[in-house]
Design a protein around this motif. Structure first.
Motif, mmCIF file in Angstrom:
data_model
loop_
_atom_site.group_PDB
_atom_site.id
_atom_site.type_symbol
_atom_site.label_atom_id
_atom_site.label_comp_id
_atom_site.label_asym_id
_atom_site.label_seq_id
_atom_site.Cartn_x
_atom_site.Cartn_y
_atom_site.Cartn_z
ATOM 1 N N LEU A 1 -13.713 17.028 10.711
ATOM 2 C CA LEU A 1 -14.371 17.350 9.442
ATOM 3 C C LEU A 1 -14.624 16.077 8.625
ATOM 4 O O LEU A 1 -15.657 15.948 7.970
ATOM 5 N N LEU A 2 -13.688 15.140 8.703
ATOM 6 C CA LEU A 2 -13.903 13.860 8.017
ATOM 7 C C LEU A 2 -15.156 13.185 8.553
ATOM 8 O O LEU A 2 -15.982 12.671 7.795
ATOM 9 N N MET A 3 -15.296 13.213 9.872
ATOM 10 C CA MET A 3 -16.454 12.554 10.492
ATOM 11 C C MET A 3 -17.751 13.245 10.087
ATOM 12 O O MET A 3 -18.743 12.590 9.794
ATOM 13 N N TYR A 4 -17.735 14.581 10.063
ATOM 14 C CA TYR A 4 -18.949 15.278 9.635
ATOM 15 C C TYR A 4 -19.289 14.900 8.196
ATOM 16 O O TYR A 4 -20.441 14.571 7.879
ATOM 17 N N THR A 5 -18.274 14.936 7.320
ATOM 18 C CA THR A 5 -18.520 14.675 5.898
ATOM 19 C C THR A 5 -19.114 13.273 5.729
ATOM 20 O O THR A 5 -20.072 13.081 4.976
ATOM 21 N N MET A 6 -18.567 12.313 6.462
ATOM 22 C CA MET A 6 -19.078 10.941 6.334
ATOM 23 C C MET A 6 -20.443 10.778 6.994
ATOM 24 O O MET A 6 -21.315 10.065 6.479
ATOM 25 N N ALA A 7 -20.629 11.460 8.121
ATOM 26 C CA ALA A 7 -21.889 11.281 8.866
ATOM 27 C C ALA A 7 -23.099 11.759 8.068
ATOM 28 O O ALA A 7 -24.221 11.297 8.300
ATOM 29 N N ILE B 1 0.862 -1.197 0.000
ATOM 30 C CA ILE B 1 0.000 0.000 0.000
ATOM 31 C C ILE B 1 0.898 1.246 0.000
ATOM 32 O O ILE B 1 1.853 1.306 0.772
ATOM 33 N N HIS B 2 0.577 2.198 -0.835
ATOM 34 C CA HIS B 2 1.267 3.495 -0.796
ATOM 35 C C HIS B 2 0.513 4.396 0.166
ATOM 36 O O HIS B 2 -0.708 4.510 0.077
ATOM 37 N N TYR B 3 1.248 5.050 1.073
ATOM 38 C CA TYR B 3 0.581 5.960 2.011
ATOM 39 C C TYR B 3 -0.058 7.116 1.253
ATOM 40 O O TYR B 3 0.496 7.600 0.259
ATOM 41 N N VAL B 4 -1.192 7.562 1.742
ATOM 42 C CA VAL B 4 -1.945 8.606 1.056
ATOM 43 C C VAL B 4 -1.151 9.923 1.000
ATOM 44 O O VAL B 4 -1.082 10.576 -0.035
ATOM 45 N N PHE B 5 -0.532 10.309 2.121
ATOM 46 C CA PHE B 5 0.214 11.576 2.136
ATOM 47 C C PHE B 5 1.686 11.413 1.804
ATOM 48 O O PHE B 5 2.351 12.369 1.476
ATOM 49 N N ASP B 6 2.203 10.232 1.960
ATOM 50 C CA ASP B 6 3.614 9.989 1.658
ATOM 51 C C ASP B 6 3.656 8.947 0.555
ATOM 52 O O ASP B 6 3.996 7.778 0.798
ATOM 53 N N ARG B 7 3.315 9.370 -0.622
ATOM 54 C CA ARG B 7 3.115 8.467 -1.761
ATOM 55 C C ARG B 7 4.321 7.588 -2.061
ATOM 56 O O ARG B 7 4.195 6.513 -2.628
ATOM 57 N N HIS B 8 5.530 8.084 -1.679
ATOM 58 C CA HIS B 8 6.715 7.297 -2.032
ATOM 59 C C HIS B 8 7.032 6.232 -0.993
ATOM 60 O O HIS B 8 7.901 5.391 -1.202
ATOM 61 N N SER B 9 6.350 6.271 0.107
ATOM 62 C CA SER B 9 6.581 5.246 1.129
ATOM 63 C C SER B 9 5.462 4.218 1.071
ATOM 64 O O SER B 9 4.314 4.555 0.797
ATOM 65 N N SER C 1 -10.729 3.893 3.277
ATOM 66 C CA SER C 1 -10.252 3.640 1.920
ATOM 67 C C SER C 1 -9.171 4.652 1.563
ATOM 68 O O SER C 1 -9.093 5.737 2.139
ATOM 69 N N LEU C 2 -8.344 4.296 0.602
ATOM 70 C CA LEU C 2 -7.231 5.166 0.219
ATOM 71 C C LEU C 2 -7.721 6.413 -0.503
ATOM 72 O O LEU C 2 -7.008 7.399 -0.598
ATOM 73 N N ARG C 3 -8.934 6.371 -1.023
ATOM 74 C CA ARG C 3 -9.427 7.533 -1.758
ATOM 75 C C ARG C 3 -10.203 8.531 -0.880
ATOM 76 O O ARG C 3 -10.498 9.635 -1.301
ATOM 77 N N LEU C 4 -10.511 8.122 0.338
ATOM 78 C CA LEU C 4 -11.368 8.958 1.181
ATOM 79 C C LEU C 4 -10.882 10.408 1.323
ATOM 80 O O LEU C 4 -11.609 11.358 1.086
ATOM 81 N N LEU C 5 -9.607 10.551 1.714
ATOM 82 C CA LEU C 5 -9.070 11.880 1.978
ATOM 83 C C LEU C 5 -9.180 12.802 0.774
ATOM 84 O O LEU C 5 -9.630 13.939 0.873
ATOM 85 N N HIS C 6 -8.786 12.306 -0.389
ATOM 86 C CA HIS C 6 -8.822 13.126 -1.595
ATOM 87 C C HIS C 6 -10.259 13.461 -1.975
ATOM 88 O O HIS C 6 -10.556 14.564 -2.419
ATOM 89 N N ALA C 7 -11.142 12.506 -1.781
ATOM 90 C CA ALA C 7 -12.544 12.737 -2.122
ATOM 91 C C ALA C 7 -13.147 13.808 -1.201
ATOM 92 O O ALA C 7 -13.853 14.713 -1.659
ATOM 93 N N VAL C 8 -12.825 13.727 0.076
ATOM 94 C CA VAL C 8 -13.349 14.721 1.029
ATOM 95 C C VAL C 8 -12.799 16.109 0.687
ATOM 96 O O VAL C 8 -13.539 17.094 0.636
#
Ligand code: CTP
Length: 319
Positions: A244-250, A70-78, A219-226
């Motif tokens: 804010l993530l919780m509000y968006t999902m709720a 898995i590539h980390y969402v914020f650290d794509r190279h790790s 999911s790996l796409r959650l952050l970018h989608a939010v």
């Protein structure tokens, strides 16, 4: 509403770190708030164009196998690997499948909750969401104790449980996990590198002691989608906070959403000091330029939604 995908990686310089100010946000009308069902439905529909919280709340077992990279969402190279333990704890169906609740509470961690007496009111909601395993027992008068979903950034293991260095800290952590009985434990394991071991320790304890929690890994796409959703609404958020993530999902699962403990300012509306967290000694400098979050900007956005009746922000006392 379409979003320019390249915009997701751009950062806005002007709005990232507005000076904390409470003057413009202090006048949150609370007595004459009425729920705006039409607006809230519209927001739900718009958010669904970017993400489906029922799906994005967790990666499911069928989609991965142990050893997958898995590539980390914020650290794509790790990268990191899916461990056996993590695989075992992936849900087979969404932990929020078919869940709909009339009134939900999302509890942020601001010190504004101290002496609020909001505990019983918070617990009266149909579904209660909390952030980062914040303690409840000693604070239940102000924050309540019911928990249906709680988040756990890997850094919490270090910050609140001393990296489980001793038997005593492991016990405390285990007690906190056990107290969640039946709730969803939401672990953003693949956001930023560095938390791999901490997640692994937590998962090992859960399995070893058959702790009754329903683990979920976003999911790996959650952050970018939010981010994409808020960007198209002109809210330029670098990295959305857990709140804010919780509000968006709720919005997907809840009719009326009530927020408590959201107050990213060092002073309350009367000018009295407010702790950054209700339960520890973390300082406001923590959200300064070194932090990836833009909490005051988020707060202004939530305040606007409050005024429009799409959600209700509770920043005062509850008696
Ligand atoms: N929060 C707030 N005001 C504060 C502290 C927190 O509004 N003074 C809200 C934020 O939305 C935050 C949530 O409460 O996301 C939970 O708090 P915390 O655990 O500090 O949030 P994180 O976003 O996880 O912060 P970090 O990334 O630093 O762990």
């Amino acid at each position: 509403a379409h979003v320019d995908p390249t915009a997701l990686t751009r950062s806005s310089t002007d709005t990232n770190h507005p000076r904390p100010s409470y003057n413009d946000t202090a006048k949150l009308s609370s007595n004459n708030w009425t729920f705006n069902k039409t607006l809230s439905n519209l927001i739900r529909q718009n958010i669904l164009r970017f993400l489906d919280p029922e799906r994005d709340i967790s990666i499911l077992k069928g989609t991965l196998k142990p050893g997958d990279i898995i590539h980390y969402v914020f650290d794509r190279h790790s990268t990191t690997n899916i461990s056996e333990n993590l695989y075992r704890l992936l849900p087979t169906v969404s932990p929020m499948k078919n869940q709909h609740h009339r009134r939900c509470a999302i509890v942020g961690n601001s010190g504004i909750l101290l002496n609020s007496s909001c505990g019983p009111e918070i617990d009266s909601h149909d579904f209660v969401i909390r952030c980062n395993l914040a303690p409840v027992e000693e604070y239940s008068r102000d924050v309540g104790w019911r928990t249906n979903l709680v988040t756990m950034n890997p850094s919490v293991v270090q910050r609140a449980f001393q990296d489980l260095v001793s038997e005593e800290w492991r016990d405390r952590f285990l007690q906190r996990l056990r107290s969640l009985s039946g709730s969803v434990l939401w672990i953003p394991a693949f956001m930023a590198k560095g938390g791999e071991e901490r997640v692994e320790w937590a998962l090992r304890l859960i399995l070893l002691h058959t702790v009754d929690v329903r683990t979920a890994f976003p999911s790996l796409r959650l952050l970018h989608a939010v981010r994409g959703y808020w960007l198209t609404n002109n809210v330029h958020i670098k990295r959305p906070t857990t709140g804010l993530l919780m509000y968006t999902m709720a919005t997907r699962f809840c009719e009326e959403i009530h927020l408590y403990g959201f107050w990213p300012f060092p002073l309350d509306p009367q000018g009295k000091p407010v702790k950054y967290h209700y339960y520890d000694t973390l300082k406001y400098e923590y959200t300064s330029s070194s932090s990836p979050h833009t909490m005051p900007l988020e707060f202004r956005t939530l305040s606007t939604l409050h005024r429009q009746g799409a959600l209700r922000l509770h920043t005062g006392t509850c008696d």
